[in-house]
Structures are given as structure tokens and as C-alpha cells.
Write a protein that holds these residues in place. Structure first.
Motif, mmCIF file in Angstrom:
data_model
loop_
_atom_site.group_PDB
_atom_site.id
_atom_site.type_symbol
_atom_site.label_atom_id
_atom_site.label_comp_id
_atom_site.label_asym_id
_atom_site.label_seq_id
_atom_site.Cartn_x
_atom_site.Cartn_y
_atom_site.Cartn_z
ATOM 1 N N LEU A 82 0.825 -1.206 0.000
ATOM 2 C CA LEU A 82 0.000 0.000 0.000
ATOM 3 C C LEU A 82 0.857 1.253 0.000
ATOM 4 O O LEU A 82 1.871 1.320 0.708
ATOM 5 C CB LEU A 82 -0.914 0.021 1.227
ATOM 6 C CG LEU A 82 -1.884 -1.149 1.389
ATOM 7 C CD1 LEU A 82 -2.698 -0.958 2.658
ATOM 8 C CD2 LEU A 82 -2.798 -1.273 0.180
ATOM 9 N N PRO A 83 0.474 2.276 -0.762
ATOM 10 C CA PRO A 83 1.182 3.554 -0.674
ATOM 11 C C PRO A 83 1.003 4.141 0.722
ATOM 12 O O PRO A 83 0.004 3.870 1.391
ATOM 13 C CB PRO A 83 0.486 4.413 -1.738
ATOM 14 C CG PRO A 83 -0.876 3.807 -1.896
ATOM 15 C CD PRO A 83 -0.683 2.334 -1.675
ATOM 16 N N LEU A 84 1.938 4.930 1.165
ATOM 17 C CA LEU A 84 1.969 5.529 2.494
ATOM 18 C C LEU A 84 2.280 4.506 3.565
ATOM 19 O O LEU A 84 3.264 4.633 4.295
ATOM 20 C CB LEU A 84 0.656 6.253 2.835
ATOM 21 C CG LEU A 84 0.584 6.854 4.252
ATOM 22 C CD1 LEU A 84 1.611 7.951 4.423
ATOM 23 C CD2 LEU A 84 -0.816 7.348 4.562
ATOM 24 N N ASP A 109 0.235 16.135 7.626
ATOM 25 C CA ASP A 109 -0.376 16.484 6.338
ATOM 26 C C ASP A 109 -1.620 17.328 6.557
ATOM 27 O O ASP A 109 -1.837 18.344 5.872
ATOM 28 C CB ASP A 109 -0.723 15.212 5.570
ATOM 29 C CG ASP A 109 -1.400 15.500 4.243
ATOM 30 O OD1 ASP A 109 -0.692 15.626 3.224
ATOM 31 O OD2 ASP A 109 -2.649 15.615 4.215
ATOM 32 N N SER A 137 -3.172 14.227 -2.222
ATOM 33 C CA SER A 137 -2.409 12.976 -2.230
ATOM 34 C C SER A 137 -2.729 12.133 -0.999
ATOM 35 O O SER A 137 -2.844 10.902 -1.094
ATOM 36 C CB SER A 137 -0.909 13.268 -2.296
ATOM 37 O OG SER A 137 -0.490 14.011 -1.152
ATOM 38 N N MET A 138 -2.898 12.768 0.156
ATOM 39 C CA MET A 138 -3.244 12.011 1.355
ATOM 40 C C MET A 138 -4.660 11.455 1.252
ATOM 41 O O MET A 138 -4.930 10.332 1.710
ATOM 42 C CB MET A 138 -3.105 12.881 2.607
ATOM 43 C CG MET A 138 -3.385 12.144 3.911
ATOM 44 S SD MET A 138 -2.305 10.722 4.169
ATOM 45 C CE MET A 138 -0.750 11.551 4.545
ATOM 46 N N GLN A 194 -6.087 10.443 -1.440
ATOM 47 C CA GLN A 194 -5.983 9.259 -2.289
ATOM 48 C C GLN A 194 -5.399 8.081 -1.523
ATOM 49 O O GLN A 194 -5.893 6.947 -1.625
ATOM 50 C CB GLN A 194 -5.129 9.586 -3.518
ATOM 51 C CG GLN A 194 -5.768 10.584 -4.466
ATOM 52 C CD GLN A 194 -4.854 10.958 -5.627
ATOM 53 O OE1 GLN A 194 -3.749 10.425 -5.759
ATOM 54 N NE2 GLN A 194 -5.310 11.874 -6.463
ATOM 55 N N ASN A 195 -4.346 8.332 -0.747
ATOM 56 C CA ASN A 195 -3.757 7.263 0.058
ATOM 57 C C ASN A 195 -4.753 6.722 1.081
ATOM 58 O O ASN A 195 -4.797 5.517 1.341
ATOM 59 C CB ASN A 195 -2.508 7.768 0.777
ATOM 60 C CG ASN A 195 -1.354 8.024 -0.168
ATOM 61 O OD1 ASN A 195 -1.266 7.419 -1.239
ATOM 62 N ND2 ASN A 195 -0.455 8.919 0.212
ATOM 63 N N ASP A 196 -5.539 7.625 1.656
ATOM 64 C CA ASP A 196 -6.538 7.224 2.644
ATOM 65 C C ASP A 196 -7.599 6.339 2.004
ATOM 66 O O ASP A 196 -8.036 5.355 2.594
ATOM 67 C CB ASP A 196 -7.169 8.476 3.261
ATOM 68 C CG ASP A 196 -8.128 8.155 4.398
ATOM 69 O OD1 ASP A 196 -7.696 7.508 5.360
ATOM 70 O OD2 ASP A 196 -9.303 8.553 4.314
ATOM 71 N N ARG A 197 -8.001 6.676 0.778
ATOM 72 C CA ARG A 197 -8.992 5.852 0.082
ATOM 73 C C ARG A 197 -8.449 4.458 -0.208
ATOM 74 O O ARG A 197 -9.165 3.458 -0.084
ATOM 75 C CB ARG A 197 -9.430 6.535 -1.221
ATOM 76 C CG ARG A 197 -10.428 7.673 -1.026
ATOM 77 C CD ARG A 197 -11.071 8.072 -2.338
ATOM 78 N NE ARG A 197 -10.116 8.702 -3.234
ATOM 79 C CZ ARG A 197 -9.884 10.016 -3.283
ATOM 80 N NH1 ARG A 197 -10.543 10.830 -2.450
ATOM 81 N NH2 ARG A 197 -9.022 10.523 -4.131
ATOM 82 N N VAL A 198 -7.182 4.385 -0.599
ATOM 83 C CA VAL A 198 -6.572 3.080 -0.863
ATOM 84 C C VAL A 198 -6.568 2.237 0.405
ATOM 85 O O VAL A 198 -6.893 1.045 0.381
ATOM 86 C CB VAL A 198 -5.134 3.249 -1.400
ATOM 87 C CG1 VAL A 198 -4.421 1.901 -1.465
ATOM 88 C CG2 VAL A 198 -5.152 3.892 -2.783
ATOM 89 N N LEU A 199 -6.215 2.858 1.528
ATOM 90 C CA LEU A 199 -6.202 2.136 2.797
ATOM 91 C C LEU A 199 -7.606 1.696 3.193
ATOM 92 O O LEU A 199 -7.817 0.560 3.641
ATOM 93 C CB LEU A 199 -5.584 3.013 3.887
ATOM 94 C CG LEU A 199 -5.564 2.433 5.306
ATOM 95 C CD1 LEU A 199 -4.851 1.083 5.338
ATOM 96 C CD2 LEU A 199 -4.907 3.415 6.275
#
Length: 389
Positions: free
Chosen positions: A225-227, A262, A295-296, A298-303
Motif C-alpha cells: 500500500l502507498p503511504l 499532512d 495525495s493524502m 488518495q492514500n486514505d482511500r486506498v487504505l
């Protein structure tokens, strides 16, 4: 590096000395501000104590180390206070909203809510946010002069709108606002916005911890996962011999810090663009002022997507979800058909209800107020023929 802590409240912070007051006027406390009193009333409420035995993801008896609604609410409040301090906001108000935000949850978390909402479809449905509001304004019966907690306008506004404006308020909230307008169509204070994002930060990061502890996924899964992956790698590189529990904890505390930093950076950028001269400028901004960067987000959605697929829809969790829905649905049908088995005060109210919808709401209030273990025991007593009352 973050700027130093503000030395005085920001001009856009909610000032307890300029509160819009309480629905029922009360003498002020000589030792506490109105927002401090709100926080204290929430902490001392019966609904808050029950959160200790209400599910976050896992049913309470599955392990002592898993989060409950109570531990989650305390973690949200801690993050909200820290962020508010950095932004010069009123920490007490942010904490009060954070502590109150989950009071309306049913037993068994979202599974219980979905079951109760389904059972209530012919009677207006069920929503835990509206239930929180009903607890704060009506259902808590502790004070001699009023029902509910008689909180300030700002705390109620934050509890209702912490996730943003409400264009279609539910019936109880809409009726309440006819007498005391909470300006549902606008944005809430910055303190309430902080509480909402503190909820997201705590929820995602601590579900990583609980999911790993339960064996629903592995660190190797998270590495993709990113982040999240880069932070795990950073900790591993610095502490190559660290045992797994410490590795996970060190990673999560750093993830929380990354997300908070962030949020602070993006919020300061938005505040600089808006140049608010008071809290009303925050409410009239037309968008959230407290926010993550793109960007955060987007990372939050991926998580979130990962946790939804690998944790909230894991087959072991699905089994518990199925059981939880069955318990709540069967209790609702039974109490609607046989209110005479309810405790005395609830029985009196249910039998005196003038319409099926009013009775259904009373039954829903009773079930929503149950803890996980109370609901399981109540179900066992009435459906297990070998159990004596």
C-alpha cells in the motif's frame, strides 16, 4: 518542522465566552467553561460508559486488546486535542465532539446498525448519527431540570455536522431545529471538522493494528500500500531486529504522525487562502477548511478499500456480522410483538405508544442502548429454552 504552538486562541476558534448558549438557560460554572462542562457531561453519561462494551470491529469478548467504541472515542479525542492545540482552536470543544461522536452506535457496530435500520424501514429507519443527537437532547435522563444533556449550541452543532452540511436531516433533528436552528446547511466549526478527521485517522490506523492482531492480513500485505508500506520499510530499516508487535506499533504511531502533519499543512494553507476573521467565516467558507491534501486523500482511500476488502468483509468478520444481525433483528421483532417482556419502564412506554411507529422507535432506542454482551444475553434468555429468566 511544524511551527511553534500558538500562544493564544486563533481568531477563527470558538470562544466559550461567546457561546450561543444552551437551549435551557443555566447558571454558568465558576470553575469550568461551557465547553468543558459539555465534555464532562458527555464523559459522565450512561451512553458513554456503555461504549466500553460496544463493538468497534470485533465483538467485545473476542479479546481484551481489540478496540471498543470507548477506546476508539478516547483515541479520537486525544488526536483532536493535539491538532486543535496546533491550530489555536478550542481543545475542549473539539474533545467534546470527539467523545460524543459514537454515542448512538448500536451493539455489534455497523452490523447492528444495518440490522436495526432494516427492521425500522417502515418506521423511518435508524441512523447512529441521529441516535447520537437523540441521546444528547432527549434520551439521557439524569438531570433534574431537563432531558438529555442540555449541551451548548456549538457542541450540538459539532455532533450533528462534524461530517459536513446536512441537506436532508432526519425527522427528529429537523423537528428540533424548528425550535433551535443548528444551521444544518452550513459547515460546522473548525473544532468539529478536526474531530471528524481525527476519527478517520484513529479508525484506519488502529484497524490496521487490530487486523494484524487478529491475523486477517499480514505486514507483507500492507507493504504493497502507498503511504503504509514505505513507513513499515522505514521502521524496518532503522530497527532491523525489532520484534513484530513493536514494529507494528512504531509504524502505526508514525503513520498517525504523517497524517496529522499532512492535515496541519493543508489546513494552514486553506486558512491562509480564506483569511477568516471569526468562526462564522469558517462556517460560510463553502468547503471544509480542515482537510487532508489531495495525495493524502488518495492514500486514505486506498487504505480504506484495503481494510474493507481484507478486514470488514473477511469471512471471520462476516460470520460475526451474520450472528449480530440475527440477534438484533430477532430481538426487535420479539419486542414489537411482545412488549410485555421488556423491563418495566420500557414496557410501560411501549404499551402506551399510540402508533406502531412510536412503539418501533421506543424498541429501537432500547436495543440501540444495549452493549454487545447485554444483547447476547437478552437474546439467549428469550430464545434458548434451557435458560431461566
Amino acid at each position: 518542522m511544524s511551527p511553534p504552538l500558538p500562544r493564544q486562541p486563533a481568531v477563527y476558534a470558538c470562544d466559550p465566552l461567546r457561546t450561543r448558549g444552551r437551549r435551557l438557560a443555566e447558571p454558568e460554572s465558576p470553575t469550568r467553561t461551557p465547553f468543558q462542562r459539555d465534555r464532562d457531561r458527555i464523559v459522565h453519561s450512561g451512553a458513554f460508559r456503555k461504549l466500553q462494551y460496544k463493538t468497534q470491529v470485533f465483538v467485545y469478548h473476542e479479546g481484551d486488546y481489540y478496540r471498543t467504541r470507548l477506546t476508539h472515542s478516547l483515541e479520537v479525542a486525544q488526536i483532536a486535542r493535539s491538532i486543535s492545540r496546533q491550530l489555536g482552536l478550542n481543545e475542549d470543544l473539539a474533545e467534546a465532539v470527539a467523545l460524543a461522536h459514537d454515542l448512538g452506535h448500536t451493539p455489534f457496530g455497523h452490523a447492528g446498525e444495518e440490522a436495526l435500520d432494516g427492521a425500522m424501514q417502515e418506521h423511518g429507519g435508524f441512523d447512529h448519527n441521529e441516535q447520537t443527537f437523540r441521546i444528547l437532547t432527549e434520551l439521557e435522563a439524569r438531570y433534574a431540570d431537563f432531558d438529555g444533556l442540555n449541551l451548548t449550541w456549538e457542541t450540538l452543532e459539532g455532533a450533528v455536522k462534524h461530517n459536513g452540511p446536512l441537506t436532508a436531516p432526519r425527522p427528529h433533528l429537523a423537528a428540533f431545529c424548528q425550535d433551535w436552528d443548528l444551521e444544518l446547511g452550513g459547515w460546522p466549526s473548525a473544532e468539529a471538522q478536526v474531530a471528524a478527521l481525527a476519527d478517520d485517522i484513529a479508525y484506519n490506523n488502529h484497524d490496521i493494528d487490530d487486523g494484524l492482531r487478529a491475523g486477517l492480513f499480514t505486514v507483507e500485505d500492507l507493504m504493497e500500500l502507498p503511504l503504509v508500506g514505505p513507513v513499515f520499510e522505514e521502521v524496518q530499516a532503522r530497527y532491523p531486529r525489532l520484534e513484530l508487535p513493536r514494529w507494528v506499533h512504531e509504524t502505526i504511531r508514525r503513520l498517525i504522525n504523517v497524517m496529522v502533519e499532512d492535515l496541519l499543512e493543508e489546513t494552514r494553507r486553506r486558512l491562509a487562502d480564506l483569511s477568516p476573521q471569526g468562526v462564522e467565516d469558517i462556517r460560510a467558507a463553502g468547503r471544509a477548511v480542515v482537510a487532508f491534501s489531495e495525495s493524502m486523500r488518495q492514500n486514505d482511500r486506498v487504505l480504506r478499500d484495503f481494510l474493507f476488502a481484507r478486514m470488514y468483509r473477511h469471512y471471520l468478520v462476516n460470520r460475526q456480522t451474520l450472528k449480530a444481525r440475527r440477534v438484533v433483528s430477532e430481538l426487535f421483532r420479539l419486542y414489537m410483538d411482545q412488549p410485555n417482556i421488556l423491563p418495566a419502564e420500557w414496557r410501560r412506554r411501549a404499551e402506551a405508544a399510540e402508533t406502531p411507529t412510536l412503539r418501533a422507535r421506543i424498541v429501537a432506542d432500547y436495543i440501540a442502548g444495549m452493549t454487545d454482551r447485554y444483547a447476547l444475553e437478552a437474546h439467549r434468555k428469550v430464545f434458548d429454552p434451557y435458560v431461566r429468566f
